[in-house]
Design a protein around this motif. Sequence first.
Motif, PDB file in Angstrom:
ATOM      1  N   ALA A  72      -1.545   6.792  12.112  1.00 31.86           N
ATOM      2  CA  ALA A  72      -1.299   5.486  12.915  1.00 31.86           C
ATOM      3  C   ALA A  72      -2.647   4.547  12.933  1.00 31.86           C
ATOM      4  CB  ALA A  72      -0.552   5.769  14.151  1.00 31.86           C
ATOM      5  N   ALA A  73      -3.666   5.337  13.232  1.00 26.93           N
ATOM      6  CA  ALA A  73      -4.798   4.449  13.554  1.00 26.93           C
ATOM      7  C   ALA A  73      -5.210   3.610  12.303  1.00 26.93           C
ATOM      8  CB  ALA A  73      -5.975   5.479  13.956  1.00 26.93           C
ATOM      9  N   ALA A  74      -4.947   4.233  10.943  1.00 23.02           N
ATOM     10  CA  ALA A  74      -5.146   3.368   9.808  1.00 23.02           C
ATOM     11  C   ALA A  74      -4.272   2.328   9.714  1.00 23.02           C
ATOM     12  CB  ALA A  74      -4.948   4.434   8.482  1.00 23.02           C
ATOM     13  N   VAL A  75      -2.959   2.407  10.374  1.00 29.87           N
ATOM     14  CA  VAL A  75      -2.173   1.204  10.350  1.00 29.87           C
ATOM     15  C   VAL A  75      -2.764   0.224  10.974  1.00 29.87           C
ATOM     16  CG1 VAL A  75       0.148   0.742  10.624  1.00 29.87           C
ATOM     17  CG2 VAL A  75      -0.321   2.928   9.626  1.00 29.87           C
ATOM     18  N   ASN A  99      -3.388 -13.064   3.170  1.00 30.31           N
ATOM     19  CA  ASN A  99      -4.296 -13.178   2.252  1.00 30.31           C
ATOM     20  C   ASN A  99      -5.457 -12.105   2.397  1.00 30.31           C
ATOM     21  OD1 ASN A  99      -5.268 -14.370   4.073  1.00 30.31           O
ATOM     22  ND2 ASN A  99      -5.568 -16.455   3.088  1.00 30.31           N
ATOM     23  N   ALA A 100      -5.353 -10.912   2.676  1.00 32.14           N
ATOM     24  CA  ALA A 100      -6.434 -10.192   2.793  1.00 32.14           C
ATOM     25  C   ALA A 100      -6.863  -9.689   1.322  1.00 32.14           C
ATOM     26  CB  ALA A 100      -6.001  -8.959   3.545  1.00 32.14           C
ATOM     27  N   ALA A 101      -8.071  -9.305   1.214  1.00 33.77           N
ATOM     28  CA  ALA A 101      -8.705  -8.819  -0.143  1.00 33.77           C
ATOM     29  C   ALA A 101      -7.922  -7.344  -0.246  1.00 33.77           C
ATOM     30  CB  ALA A 101     -10.122  -8.859   0.127  1.00 33.77           C
ATOM     31  N   PRO A 102      -7.349  -7.147  -1.440  1.00 33.76           N
ATOM     32  CA  PRO A 102      -6.966  -5.696  -1.810  1.00 33.76           C
ATOM     33  C   PRO A 102      -7.900  -4.641  -1.696  1.00 33.76           C
ATOM     34  CG  PRO A 102      -5.801  -7.160  -3.387  1.00 33.76           C
ATOM     35  CD  PRO A 102      -6.695  -7.998  -2.503  1.00 33.76           C
ATOM     36  N   ALA A 103      -9.400  -4.962  -1.869  1.00 27.73           N
ATOM     37  CA  ALA A 103     -10.241  -3.874  -1.891  1.00 27.73           C
ATOM     38  C   ALA A 103     -10.736  -3.752  -0.654  1.00 27.73           C
ATOM     39  CB  ALA A 103     -11.553  -4.680  -2.723  1.00 27.73           C
ATOM     40  N   ASP A 104     -10.571  -4.490   0.429  1.00 23.03           N
ATOM     41  CA  ASP A 104     -10.793  -4.379   1.903  1.00 23.03           C
ATOM     42  C   ASP A 104      -9.743  -3.523   2.329  1.00 23.03           C
ATOM     43  OD1 ASP A 104     -13.222  -6.002   1.573  1.00 23.03           O
ATOM     44  OD2 ASP A 104     -12.118  -7.912   2.583  1.00 23.03           O
ATOM     45  N   LEU A 105      -8.699  -3.515   1.934  1.00 21.58           N
ATOM     46  CA  LEU A 105      -7.591  -2.566   2.365  1.00 21.58           C
ATOM     47  C   LEU A 105      -7.733  -1.161   1.957  1.00 21.58           C
ATOM     48  CD1 LEU A 105      -4.539  -5.412   2.137  1.00 21.58           C
ATOM     49  CD2 LEU A 105      -5.772  -4.659   4.194  1.00 21.58           C
ATOM     50  N   ALA A 106      -8.146  -1.178   0.904  1.00 23.15           N
ATOM     51  CA  ALA A 106      -8.074   0.016  -0.050  1.00 23.15           C
ATOM     52  C   ALA A 106      -9.080   0.956   0.518  1.00 23.15           C
ATOM     53  CB  ALA A 106      -8.346  -0.192  -1.384  1.00 23.15           C
ATOM     54  N   ARG A 107     -10.364   0.095   1.085  1.00 24.81           N
ATOM     55  CA  ARG A 107     -11.345   0.864   1.933  1.00 24.81           C
ATOM     56  C   ARG A 107     -10.802   1.733   3.325  1.00 24.81           C
ATOM     57  NH1 ARG A 107     -14.602  -2.998  -0.595  1.00 24.81           N
ATOM     58  NH2 ARG A 107     -14.503  -4.388   1.170  1.00 24.81           N
ATOM     59  N   LEU A 108      -9.899   0.690   3.876  1.00 25.80           N
ATOM     60  CA  LEU A 108      -9.428   1.310   5.101  1.00 25.80           C
ATOM     61  C   LEU A 108      -8.392   2.522   4.884  1.00 25.80           C
ATOM     62  CD1 LEU A 108      -8.528  -2.157   6.762  1.00 25.80           C
ATOM     63  CD2 LEU A 108     -10.542  -0.727   7.122  1.00 25.80           C
ATOM     64  N   VAL A 109      -7.793   2.689   3.787  1.00 22.07           N
ATOM     65  CA  VAL A 109      -6.717   3.681   3.707  1.00 22.07           C
ATOM     66  C   VAL A 109      -7.316   4.359   2.286  1.00 22.07           C
ATOM     67  CG1 VAL A 109      -4.589   4.594   3.599  1.00 22.07           C
ATOM     68  CG2 VAL A 109      -5.152   2.647   5.152  1.00 22.07           C
ATOM     69  N   PRO A 110      -8.253   5.313   2.193  1.00 14.31           N
ATOM     70  CA  PRO A 110      -8.788   5.791   0.940  1.00 14.31           C
ATOM     71  C   PRO A 110      -7.684   6.685   0.247  1.00 14.31           C
ATOM     72  CG  PRO A 110     -10.273   6.362   2.758  1.00 14.31           C
ATOM     73  CD  PRO A 110      -9.056   5.700   3.350  1.00 14.31           C
ATOM     74  N   SER A 111      -6.493   7.145   0.737  1.00 14.29           N
ATOM     75  CA  SER A 111      -5.642   7.672  -0.106  1.00 14.29           C
ATOM     76  C   SER A 111      -4.526   6.761  -0.488  1.00 14.29           C
ATOM     77  CB  SER A 111      -4.910   8.679   0.952  1.00 14.29           C
ATOM     78  OG  SER A 111      -4.283   8.033   1.936  1.00 14.29           O
ATOM     79  N   ALA A 112      -4.593   5.454  -0.308  1.00 15.22           N
ATOM     80  CA  ALA A 112      -3.288   4.587  -0.566  1.00 15.22           C
ATOM     81  C   ALA A 112      -3.825   3.884  -1.982  1.00 15.22           C
ATOM     82  CB  ALA A 112      -3.121   3.591   0.389  1.00 15.22           C
ATOM     83  N   VAL A 158       4.938   7.782   7.877  1.00 12.82           N
ATOM     84  CA  VAL A 158       4.593   6.421   7.074  1.00 12.82           C
ATOM     85  C   VAL A 158       3.757   6.714   5.904  1.00 12.82           C
ATOM     86  CG1 VAL A 158       3.582   3.957   7.239  1.00 12.82           C
ATOM     87  CG2 VAL A 158       5.029   4.725   9.163  1.00 12.82           C
ATOM     88  N   ASN A 159       4.076   6.362   4.695  1.00 10.17           N
ATOM     89  CA  ASN A 159       3.277   6.369   3.498  1.00 10.17           C
ATOM     90  C   ASN A 159       3.247   4.961   2.735  1.00 10.17           C
ATOM     91  OD1 ASN A 159       5.845   6.351   2.473  1.00 10.17           O
ATOM     92  ND2 ASN A 159       5.952   8.445   1.638  1.00 10.17           N
ATOM     93  N   THR A 160       3.904   4.099   3.321  1.00  6.31           N
ATOM     94  CA  THR A 160       3.918   2.757   2.525  1.00  6.31           C
ATOM     95  C   THR A 160       3.968   1.581   3.472  1.00  6.31           C
ATOM     96  OG1 THR A 160       5.369   3.631   0.993  1.00  6.31           O
ATOM     97  CG2 THR A 160       5.324   1.282   1.152  1.00  6.31           C
ATOM     98  N   LEU A 161       2.903   0.736   3.358  1.00  6.66           N
ATOM     99  CA  LEU A 161       2.877  -0.666   4.049  1.00  6.66           C
ATOM    100  C   LEU A 161       3.016  -1.612   3.487  1.00  6.66           C
ATOM    101  CD1 LEU A 161      -0.716   0.442   5.942  1.00  6.66           C
ATOM    102  CD2 LEU A 161       1.648   0.775   6.709  1.00  6.66           C
ATOM    103  N   LEU A 162       4.017  -2.754   3.968  1.00  8.18           N
ATOM    104  CA  LEU A 162       4.241  -3.905   3.168  1.00  8.18           C
ATOM    105  C   LEU A 162       3.435  -5.032   3.877  1.00  8.18           C
ATOM    106  CD1 LEU A 162       7.990  -3.177   2.901  1.00  8.18           C
ATOM    107  CD2 LEU A 162       6.291  -3.037   0.944  1.00  8.18           C
ATOM    108  N   MET A 174       0.822  -1.162   0.046  1.00 10.64           N
ATOM    109  CA  MET A 174       0.046  -0.106  -0.142  1.00 10.64           C
ATOM    110  C   MET A 174       0.791   1.342  -0.024  1.00 10.64           C
ATOM    111  SD  MET A 174      -2.815  -1.087   2.956  1.00 10.64           S
ATOM    112  CE  MET A 174      -3.991   0.458   2.251  1.00 10.64           C
ATOM    113  N   THR A 175       0.679   2.161  -0.855  1.00 13.93           N
ATOM    114  CA  THR A 175       1.367   3.365  -1.075  1.00 13.93           C
ATOM    115  C   THR A 175       0.626   4.543  -1.163  1.00 13.93           C
ATOM    116  OG1 THR A 175       1.561   3.100  -3.566  1.00 13.93           O
ATOM    117  CG2 THR A 175       2.996   2.301  -2.085  1.00 13.93           C
ATOM    118  N   SER A 176       0.860   5.774  -0.376  1.00  9.72           N
ATOM    119  CA  SER A 176       0.227   6.725  -0.450  1.00  9.72           C
ATOM    120  C   SER A 176       1.021   8.079  -0.449  1.00  9.72           C
ATOM    121  CB  SER A 176      -0.600   6.932   0.912  1.00  9.72           C
ATOM    122  OG  SER A 176      -1.312   8.228   1.223  1.00  9.72           O
ATOM    123  N   ASP A 177       0.472   9.095  -1.030  1.00 17.82           N
ATOM    124  CA  ASP A 177       1.027  10.286  -1.481  1.00 17.82           C
ATOM    125  C   ASP A 177       0.916  11.224  -0.217  1.00 17.82           C
ATOM    126  OD1 ASP A 177       1.523   9.824  -4.111  1.00 17.82           O
ATOM    127  OD2 ASP A 177      -0.257  10.750  -4.733  1.00 17.82           O
TER     128      ASP A 177
END
Length: 864
Positions: A570-573, A691-704, A683-687, A562-565
């Motif tokens: 921290a709460a989103a992490v 096997n989590a769904a990418p769509a679910d992760l994208a909803r947690l961090v809209p900017s990423a 932090v602007n990148t999460l490695l 996950m990368t963000s501009d």
Amino acid sequence: MRIPLLARAHLGTVAVLFLLTLVACLLVAGLPRAMQASFDEALRRSLGDAPAVQADLTVTVESHSWQEDLRERAQFDTRDRRWRGLLPPALRPLVASGGHMSAKTTLTPVTGTGGRTFVNLGWLSDADRRVDWVSGRAPGAPLTMRYEGETIPVFEVGVVEEALRDMGLRVGQTTMVGESDYAAVRIVGVFAAKDPDDRYWSHNSDMLHVTRLLPQGEMDFEKHITTLIPEAALSALSGEGRNLSYNWVLPVGAAGASALAAPAIDAAVAEFGRVLAIQSSGQSSGGASAYHLQTGLPKLLGDFLAALATAQTVMYLVLGGLLAVALGVIVLGTRLLAERMDHTLGLARARGGSLWQVAGAGAALAGLAVVPAALAGYALSALVPGPVLPIVPAGPVIVVVVAVGFATARPAVTHRAPLRERRADVAAARPSARRVTLEVLVVVLALAGAYLLRARGLSASAGQDPFLLLVPIALTLAAALVTLRCYPYPLRLLVRLTARGRAAVPFLGLTRAARARSGSVLPVLILLPALGVSVFAAVIADGIAGTQQVASWQRVGAPIKMTSDIEIPAAAVERVRRTAGVELVVPAQTARVQIGYGTERADAIAVDVAQWRRLMEGAPVGLPASSDGALVSPELRGRGTIEIGWQSRVKLPSRGVIESVPGFYATGKFLVVPMSTLTRPAVNTLLIKGNAAPADLARLVPSATVESRSRALAAITDDPLTSTVRSTLLVVTVALAGYALVAVVLTLAAGAADRARAVSFLRTLGLSDRQARRLTVLEVLPVIVVTALVGLGLGLGLPAVLGPGVDLSSYAGDLPVGDYSTDLVTPSALAAGLAAVAVLGAYAHTAISRRRALGAVLRVGDLS
């Protein structure tokens, strides 16, 4: 001679020949069509996925005076029709209807900003269909105002929200632009693209986004934005005092693309550019600006043709091998049919039949089997989508000509004299000196060709390199000759060893194998190219698959990234950590940092390297261990302690050199530093591992932006060219394996009568059924095993020999494919399968022979 009666008498052999021909013609006619269809689809996808600004043809001209200005829409339309009329024939199927025109200024500075802020003016011919006005109103006709004692135009413009935010602009603001020839820009509205993902906007990205440029030797960025003006403003827009260009975009439609026509498109683009260059703008040709063509189409086509050339080379190699093996097996079937007819044809010859009648009977019977099969195979190939290449009808014709030609020549040679006596007890004839010299020459030339291919690589000339296609053929022929000439010698040594033993079966079986005639051994050598090409195809496919896995890790650097501009809170992490399926989260921060105190900059990532290594455990890529220093790129090596400016001034020792950072950097200056280096990590990148769904992760961090390794791998493997190469290799591997097995069966069937007679004689001397099976296996198995081993070695060696000439990186995520030894299961299984079939065939043959009465077998043998 009654051909239908002969066909009924040999119905089984005719049916086998029919099936062999049917499958061969279907493959040689269908595979090229499927390949070419996939090549066309690959070109269309390449053009469709490329940015429109790269694929389309853009005619542009600069205006430097009022004589060259275009002040109304009709002038643009007239020129658009002219450009389409000038298109070369090769480009016309590619250029789709539609397109758009534009007028834009560049490098228009805001007065008083010292060249740091630029507000350009732009008109789009179809803006009303492309944008929505979300605030304010649409701009109207230009006005005038007095400024420093002069009357200057006032342009009403619209901008995007990003420009208001990043450049400090606001609706209702009037800004002066220019340093000498002034104009006023009044922002009256804010627009947004109706479909910002439309390829159209790649031509006009300067209108949707603020462009930041870092001048050479400067520390501060320049900011550029192009505003939107109405058509009415063209009357006041002039190139007299500013940088003004007019553009006509001719869209390239992927639907009309054909890989066969791709080589001619490059020349057509060059011709179109030459024709445009002699056109002139303005009312007179003197001093007028020339039109020129801007497009990345030649580069797109060049990259595609480079990948296509490799695909075609691999396809030619494997399809050529498939055709050769198919012809060899069909010749075996035809030979089997001719041997079954020998008694009948010999009797006809003895009763006064002419040689032409005998040869014609063999040709007619073979034609009765292969001609309908070839027609049926060609008709079935029509179900395969794709254009009809010259090889499509030529392949079945070659199959028919070879089969009928052999069926004609073999009886003509065998029965050239009536009741010609043939010795059955002669094991082999000594080869002539001329034949031995020719065979040695073939071997030497093959080895020299392989060496030269590795030494010089491919020729620089366009098209296929004949050297690349001839070397594998020469190596296969050389391996066949060496095998044919050398395999009896180790068998004779085994015969001497077994002669000292008390058991008769090993001695008799190996003796018959060692004394086999070259004519009976030669059909088995069809297995050599079959195994060589099938193993080559399997090894290449495995090498591509393994490199694709590496490329997917290199692109992403983690199972999920996950990368963000902007900074990820921290709460989103923590929410990401608690998501179902997430096993490990490694935070990181990326930035472009200052090296030392000068203008040198480098890309950097701050991360816990130990945790990242743990996250990529088991992956084919990784990072060296580092805890208290920096890992630097090759361009930063040798500096010892490196000082960077990132939040604060930090000095770090260099702990290693890395060629690339998986998922981030592959070229240029870059470094990896510990997260503890930063005073306050943002932090602007999460490695992420799991096997989590990418769509679910994208909803947690809209900017990423979320990337997954599985998607990256799918993007590589789903490419049409890549899919074609791998699927064709798979089909050819299976087909050649099948042909190799058929060759073994036909070889057993061809020598069945002679083998049954020998076994029957030995059974009268007390040979048991078990010993008969062992005898048959020992007679057949040695040459099969030797041929299988040579074919296996040839198939494993061909990728290494052809490595410098076959660049498969286009099918493996742009990584070179060089490791061909990772998986030997499939090649070994192919070789072992042949030996197993030979054993099973020998047992089956012995079981069938048991049903025959000994007296009948010996009586038939005596009469012959």
